[in-house]
Design a protein around this motif. Structure first.
Motif, PDB file in Angstrom:
ATOM      1  N   ASN A 133       0.796  -1.229   0.000  1.00  0.00           N
ATOM      2  CA  ASN A 133       0.000   0.000   0.000  1.00  0.00           C
ATOM      3  C   ASN A 133       0.828   1.279   0.000  1.00  0.00           C
ATOM      4  OD1 ASN A 133      -2.969  -0.885   0.317  1.00  0.00           O
ATOM      5  ND2 ASN A 133      -1.940  -2.083   1.889  1.00  0.00           N
ATOM      6  N   SER A 134       2.138   1.142   0.170  1.00  0.00           N
ATOM      7  CA  SER A 134       2.979   2.338   0.242  1.00  0.00           C
ATOM      8  C   SER A 134       3.723   2.616  -1.065  1.00  0.00           C
ATOM      9  CB  SER A 134       4.002   2.200   1.383  1.00  0.00           C
ATOM     10  OG  SER A 134       3.342   2.100   2.619  1.00  0.00           O
ATOM     11  N   ARG A 135       3.579   1.732  -2.031  1.00  0.00           N
ATOM     12  CA  ARG A 135       4.312   1.922  -3.285  1.00  0.00           C
ATOM     13  C   ARG A 135       3.815   3.145  -4.028  1.00  0.00           C
ATOM     14  NH1 ARG A 135       3.456  -4.377  -4.775  1.00  0.00           N
ATOM     15  NH2 ARG A 135       5.301  -5.237  -3.735  1.00  0.00           N
ATOM     16  N   GLN A 136       4.759   3.874  -4.573  1.00  0.00           N
ATOM     17  CA  GLN A 136       4.428   5.016  -5.414  1.00  0.00           C
ATOM     18  C   GLN A 136       5.284   4.965  -6.665  1.00  0.00           C
ATOM     19  OE1 GLN A 136       5.153   8.277  -2.523  1.00  0.00           O
ATOM     20  NE2 GLN A 136       3.090   8.955  -2.975  1.00  0.00           N
ATOM     21  N   LYS A 137       4.647   5.090  -7.794  1.00  0.00           N
ATOM     22  CA  LYS A 137       5.408   5.158  -9.038  1.00  0.00           C
ATOM     23  C   LYS A 137       6.205   6.454  -9.057  1.00  0.00           C
ATOM     24  CE  LYS A 137       2.151   2.328 -11.649  1.00  0.00           C
ATOM     25  NZ  LYS A 137       1.206   2.255 -12.795  1.00  0.00           N
ATOM     26  N   PRO A 138       7.281   6.498  -9.855  1.00  0.00           N
ATOM     27  CA  PRO A 138       8.139   7.701  -9.841  1.00  0.00           C
ATOM     28  C   PRO A 138       7.370   9.006 -10.011  1.00  0.00           C
ATOM     29  CG  PRO A 138       9.186   5.947 -11.099  1.00  0.00           C
ATOM     30  CD  PRO A 138       7.819   5.446 -10.741  1.00  0.00           C
ATOM     31  N   GLN A 139       6.433   9.044 -10.966  1.00  0.00           N
ATOM     32  CA  GLN A 139       5.708  10.292 -11.196  1.00  0.00           C
ATOM     33  C   GLN A 139       4.826  10.650 -10.012  1.00  0.00           C
ATOM     34  OE1 GLN A 139       6.566  11.853 -14.143  1.00  0.00           O
ATOM     35  NE2 GLN A 139       5.639  13.621 -13.124  1.00  0.00           N
ATOM     36  N   GLU A 140       4.225   9.657  -9.374  1.00  0.00           N
ATOM     37  CA  GLU A 140       3.409   9.910  -8.174  1.00  0.00           C
ATOM     38  C   GLU A 140       4.259  10.492  -7.060  1.00  0.00           C
ATOM     39  OE1 GLU A 140       0.014   6.795  -7.433  1.00  0.00           O
ATOM     40  OE2 GLU A 140       1.803   5.725  -8.092  1.00  0.00           O
ATOM     41  N   ARG A 141       5.436   9.920  -6.872  1.00  0.00           N
ATOM     42  CA  ARG A 141       6.317  10.408  -5.802  1.00  0.00           C
ATOM     43  C   ARG A 141       6.766  11.837  -6.086  1.00  0.00           C
ATOM     44  NH1 ARG A 141       9.645   7.889  -1.566  1.00  0.00           N
ATOM     45  NH2 ARG A 141       8.462   6.020  -2.049  1.00  0.00           N
ATOM     46  N   MET A 142       7.101  12.121  -7.319  1.00  0.00           N
ATOM     47  CA  MET A 142       7.528  13.482  -7.667  1.00  0.00           C
ATOM     48  C   MET A 142       6.404  14.484  -7.399  1.00  0.00           C
ATOM     49  SD  MET A 142       9.678  12.770 -11.184  1.00  0.00           S
ATOM     50  CE  MET A 142      10.218  14.468 -11.385  1.00  0.00           C
ATOM     51  N   ASN A 143       5.185  14.141  -7.768  1.00  0.00           N
ATOM     52  CA  ASN A 143       4.057  15.050  -7.531  1.00  0.00           C
ATOM     53  C   ASN A 143       3.821  15.251  -6.039  1.00  0.00           C
ATOM     54  OD1 ASN A 143       3.621  15.320 -10.297  1.00  0.00           O
ATOM     55  ND2 ASN A 143       2.113  13.663 -10.369  1.00  0.00           N
ATOM     56  N   ALA A 144       3.956  14.180  -5.254  1.00  0.00           N
ATOM     57  CA  ALA A 144       3.774  14.292  -3.801  1.00  0.00           C
ATOM     58  C   ALA A 144       4.831  15.202  -3.193  1.00  0.00           C
ATOM     59  CB  ALA A 144       3.830  12.910  -3.162  1.00  0.00           C
ATOM     60  N   LEU A 145       6.061  15.110  -3.682  1.00  0.00           N
ATOM     61  CA  LEU A 145       7.132  15.947  -3.147  1.00  0.00           C
ATOM     62  C   LEU A 145       6.947  17.412  -3.520  1.00  0.00           C
ATOM     63  CD1 LEU A 145      10.192  13.567  -3.759  1.00  0.00           C
ATOM     64  CD2 LEU A 145       9.082  14.110  -1.595  1.00  0.00           C
ATOM     65  N   LYS A 146       6.495  17.649  -4.732  1.00  0.00           N
ATOM     66  CA  LYS A 146       6.234  19.033  -5.132  1.00  0.00           C
ATOM     67  C   LYS A 146       5.176  19.662  -4.232  1.00  0.00           C
ATOM     68  CE  LYS A 146       7.369  18.321 -10.030  1.00  0.00           C
ATOM     69  NZ  LYS A 146       6.820  18.200 -11.410  1.00  0.00           N
TER      70      LYS A 146
END
Length: 899
Positions: A404-417
């Motif tokens: 449940n904690s996996r994030q694809k690269p683009q998802e992680r980048m958007n979350a960090l922004k």
């Protein structure tokens, strides 16, 4: 390199003292000046160029003049005793600032929550003493007695419970801001770490003001959208890590998604039902209240009838209908109140007009002190949010968390922004006063993609893996083992063992292995299934002793529970230490496919001395430096006990290559050591009455025997699991022991050493600049975000198929071999392809993976309850005795039993 030399030499001096547990590493100085991590010699150039983005944000520091001022903080009660209430420090310091703002000249400060406070520029004076009163709205029910009003009609009385604190703030030191600029230019600075620590404390202060849960440099908001349910009343709370780092590109803010475990907020009874796996509220009486008491102790709850928060100290001894307390009440005409005994249930029914639905037959929560309890019915209480869960997760919880904690690269980048934008660091007055401004864009860097190494399998076949993976379809093992005598032991698993054995033999023979039919299949007797695990193992061994003349070459142990079987540890212990049998445990699924069987064959072949695949360059002697002279490659790791196991010993594992010029075969040595001790203290031990010269001496002797009587002229050490503050200890404690082990065997022997630390527990991520996919396997970065002076690089050797890949951060601490950056990076990349358990490149070099496996397997042989029994009974201050690792049979010890 035989033992005769060591017998003629006088005993060498003892190894340097090992750091005792719970000692801050940075405070432990070596007895002599000692070694320090080496500086960078150059940069790599090989590989195909790739444009990357990374989660580092450029930081500008406009102020280089001036100082950060450090003040020590001491908080005491009115009587002078230390105030040790957890979490109250920030409230007290905030109150100090609000009350004495004028005396502090209105200067903002960053407080670390404990004993340090920092400002930009100094306060008006060096020493302050303040007195403040901290108020807390609370119920007057401080004990089991409750006073009624004169009319007999009970009403809840609230009052302001206040405490007086004395706060001393005293000047401690000042840290030049210039230290940051010096470090970024590659100059040594004694004050750099202190200066960056001040900036990190400012980030924590920023998060604390927003009501976040702070866990080191990670911050977690009370936002249900960030909660991930992982079962048993535990929630994964997603937050963000933020820390400053010095890089070749200047100072950067490293921000990443972070997760911590919290107790699921909401009604206490719902938490208990979920935690104890009760499928319906009607089965509340099935709750294990002893376990419930352990789970609930020290958690905070809010009572619905008072809207106040309390901390749980325990449970009542009796259920709500039977638990009594003393109630003080005043009847009409009485001058003094009198005391009556009343049950908690009756009190809430008759005095509070609250009809309890189901709490009458349950224990009450005790939110008072042990000698002055305060009881509240469970159904009136809800767990407060953002309370950390620090116990070990079960295998199912870990699997759910990962899923449940996996994030694809683009998802992680958007979350960090989004996280950077919402943090609003640009308007933080502390960062502004320090001249710090943070860019809102990911840092763009240049990386390189190294080509995969060529592999060799059976019949001289060679191939180049694609995308970091390969398979054994129509391929055979490079060195297949022969299985002449093997057995199957079944601990009540429901599967067709005849078919399993036929399919396993068929798969092995297609891969080149020779299998005879199993000698016998041993089924567990039905009456043994209800016995404790150790007794089940003992019963099975009696049957083996009856039917077997000697130990089998292999025993295939079939378990009914996946990953968490209680049989696993006791069975491995007996097989390793007493029988000397290679054992492979499985918990097969209902439908076993060819890939499952192939993975099983890979493990069995490696354990029995075979080799599945190897690098082509191993036999051709074309590895840079490694092929030029006998070289031993070492992996070292320390495994610590689970959270809450304070007296469980740590397990130190050291693996080393054998059969030079191969770098694909390894042997392991494992020892126990003091709990939570990170530095390995068993690498070299002078000869005593026990025949144990230390792990490294044993591994050197094994290399000598397996490599045509050659001593290694080069020793390459990969160390896992240490932080940057412990690098000096690795060089001055562990490397020193290894050097003494060499001299112990031959006083004239002078090998060359290399020490590399590998870190996976960091927060740097790499993203492709022009693709939503993970970076390709073989991606390496040694510019832009690496250390401005020290020799480090990031490598992502594996193919990240799910989630966002995490590169391994390698630090070269010591190098007498003279590796170029390109040659070392290619060696590290190649060592990610020799992991015999899988057909994929792994994220860490294989020697470290093996050390981690060996430590984990051998930890099963040392049980936590054994530790408690062996602990010293000399009082609370006495340290527990560290149990010795059971001596395993030579046949197992000489194999890759950890595969």
């Amino acid at each position: 390199m035989g033992s005769s030399k060591s017998e003629t030499l006088p005993p060498p001096p003892p190894p340097p003292p090992v750091v005792p547990p719970n000692v801050e590493p940075q405070k432990v100085a070596p007895a002599k000046p000692g070694r320090i991590p080496m500086a960078r010699r150059g940069y790599g150039t090989r590989g195909q160029s790739i444009q990357l983005l990374t989660n580092h944000y450029k930081v500008s520091v406009s102020k280089t003049e001036g100082y950060f001022f450090h003040y020590s903080v001491a908080i005491k009660y009115e009587d002078g005793s230390p105030a040790n209430e957890k979490g109250v420090g920030r409230r007290i310091i905030d109150k100090v600032y609000d009350t004495y703002k004028a005396e502090l000249a209105g200067k903002q400060f960053a407080y670390n929550g404990e004993k340090s406070l920092f400002t930009t520029g100094g306060l008006p004076q060096n020493n302050f003493e303040f007195t403040i009163i901290l108020e807390d709205v609370s119920s007057n029910r401080a004990s089991g007695s409750i006073e009624d009003d004169s009319g007999g009609r009970k009403r809840l009385r609230k009052h302001i419970r206040s405490k007086t604190y004395k706060v001393a703030i005293n000047y401690a030191a000042k840290v030049p801001m210039q230290a940051i600029a010096d470090a970024l230019r590659g100059r040594d600075s004694d004050h750099y770490q202190e200066a960056v620590r001040v900036l990190d404390v400012m980030l924590r202060q920023n998060a604390a003001k927003k009501g976040c849960l702070l866990v080191r440099q990670s911050f977690f908001h009370n936002d249900p959208k960030s909660f991930v349910m992982i079962g048993d009343g535990v929630v994964g709370c997603r937050g963000f890590h933020s820390s400053f780092r010095a890089t070749q590109g200047g100072l950067s803010l490293n921000m990443d998604v972070s997760t911590t475990m919290i107790v699921k907020p909401g009604p206490v009874i719902d938490f208990l039902i979920e935690n104890q796996k009760i499928d319906h509220p009607s089965r509340i009486d099935w709750i294990d209240w002893i376990k419930a008491k352990r789970m609930l102790k020290n958690l905070r709850v809010k009572a619905s009838n008072t809207n106040l928060e309390y901390k749980i100290s325990g449970l009542s001894d009796r259920i709500c209908r039977q638990q009594t307390f003393t109630l003080k009440q005043r009847r009409e005409g009485d001058s003094e109140p009198h005391e009556v005994e009343i049950t908690v249930y009756d009190y809430y029914l008759h005095h509070r007009n609250i009809q309890l639905k189901y709490s009458g037959d349950l224990p009450c929560l005790n939110v008072g002190r042990p000698k002055r309890p305060t009881y509240i019915p469970i159904e009136l209480c809800s767990l407060v949010s953002l309370q950390r869960y620090t116990k070990a997760l079960s295998s199912s919880q870990r699997a759910s968390l990962v899923e449940n904690s996996r994030q694809k690269p683009q998802e992680r980048m958007n979350a960090l922004k989004h996280a950077l934008a919402s943090s609003n660091y640009g308007d933080d007055p502390l960062l502004q006063s320090s001249g710090v401004s943070i860019s809102g864009d990911f840092t763009r860097i240049q990386g390189r993609v190294l080509p995969p190494p060529k592999l060799r399998v059976g019949n001289g076949q060679e191939f180049v893996p694609g995308n970091g993976k390969w398979n054994f379809n129509n391929r055979t093992l490079v060195d297949p083992a022969k299985v002449a005598c093997w057995i199957i032991v079944n601990f009540s698993a429901r599967c067709d063992l005849q078919r399993l054995s036929r399919d396993l033999m068929g798969c092995g023979e297609r891969k080149g292995m020779t299998f005879t039919p199993p000698f016998k299949i041993f089924e567990e007797e039905p009456h043994a299934r209800r016995m404790p695990p150790s007794m089940r193992v003992a019963e099975m061994l009696k049957r083996l002793q009856k039917d077997l003349i000697g130990p089998a070459q292999l025993n295939l142990c079939v378990l009914s529970e996946r990953k968490n079987s209680d049989i696993y540890g006791p069975w491995k212990r007996k097989a390793f230490a007493e029988w000397g049998m290679t054992t492979q445990c499985i918990a097969p699924l209902q439908h076993i496919n060819d890939q499952y069987l192939t993975n099983l064959i890979l493990k069995i072949n490696a354990k029995l001395g075979g080799l599945n695949s190897m690098l082509t360059i191993e036999r051709s002697l074309t590895m840079p430096l490694v092929s030029k002279a006998p070289t031993i490659i070492v992996g070292m790791d320390v495994s610590h006990g689970s959270p809450g196991q304070f007296d469980a010993p740590s397990i130190a594992a050291v693996v080393a290559s054998r059969d030079w010029p191969l770098i694909s075969r390894y042997r392991a040595e494992v020892r126990t050591q003091s709990s939570k001790l990170e530095m390995i203290d068993s690498l070299f031990k002078p000869v005593t009455d026990k025949l144990d010269d230390g792990t490294f001496v044993d591994l050197l002797r094994d290399f000598y025997k397996s490599s045509n009587q050659q001593k290694p002229e080069q020793i390459i050490i990969f160390r896992d699991g240490v932080s940057e503050t412990q690098f000096n200890q690795v060089l001055n404690i562990e490397l020193e022991q290894i050097m003494k082990a060499c001299k112990f065997l031959d006083e004239t022997w002078d090998p060359k050493f290399m020490v590399v630390v590998a870190q996976k527990n960091h927060h740097t991520k790499l993203f492709q600049a022009n693709s939503p996919h993970n970076v390709p396997p073989g991606t390496v970065v040694d510019t832009g975000i690496c250390h401005p002076r020290l020799n480090d690089f990031y490598m992502c050797a594996h193919a990240g198929m799910i989630g966002t890949s995490r590169p391994t951060h390698y630090h070269v601490l010591y190098d007498e071999l003279g590796f170029s950056s390109d040659d070392l990076q290619e060696l590290v990349h190649s060592l990610s392809y020799v992991y015999q358990r899988s057909t994929t490149a792994v994220s860490l070099v294989a020697p470290i993976c093996y050390a981690h496996l060996a430590a984990g397997q051998m930890a099963q042989l040392v049980k936590a309850d054994d530790v408690s029994e062996r602990s010293s009974s000399g009082g609370a201050a006495a340290a527990p005795v560290v149990p010795e690792m059971p001596k395993i049979h030579d046949w197992v010890r000489n194999s890759m039993f950890f595969c």
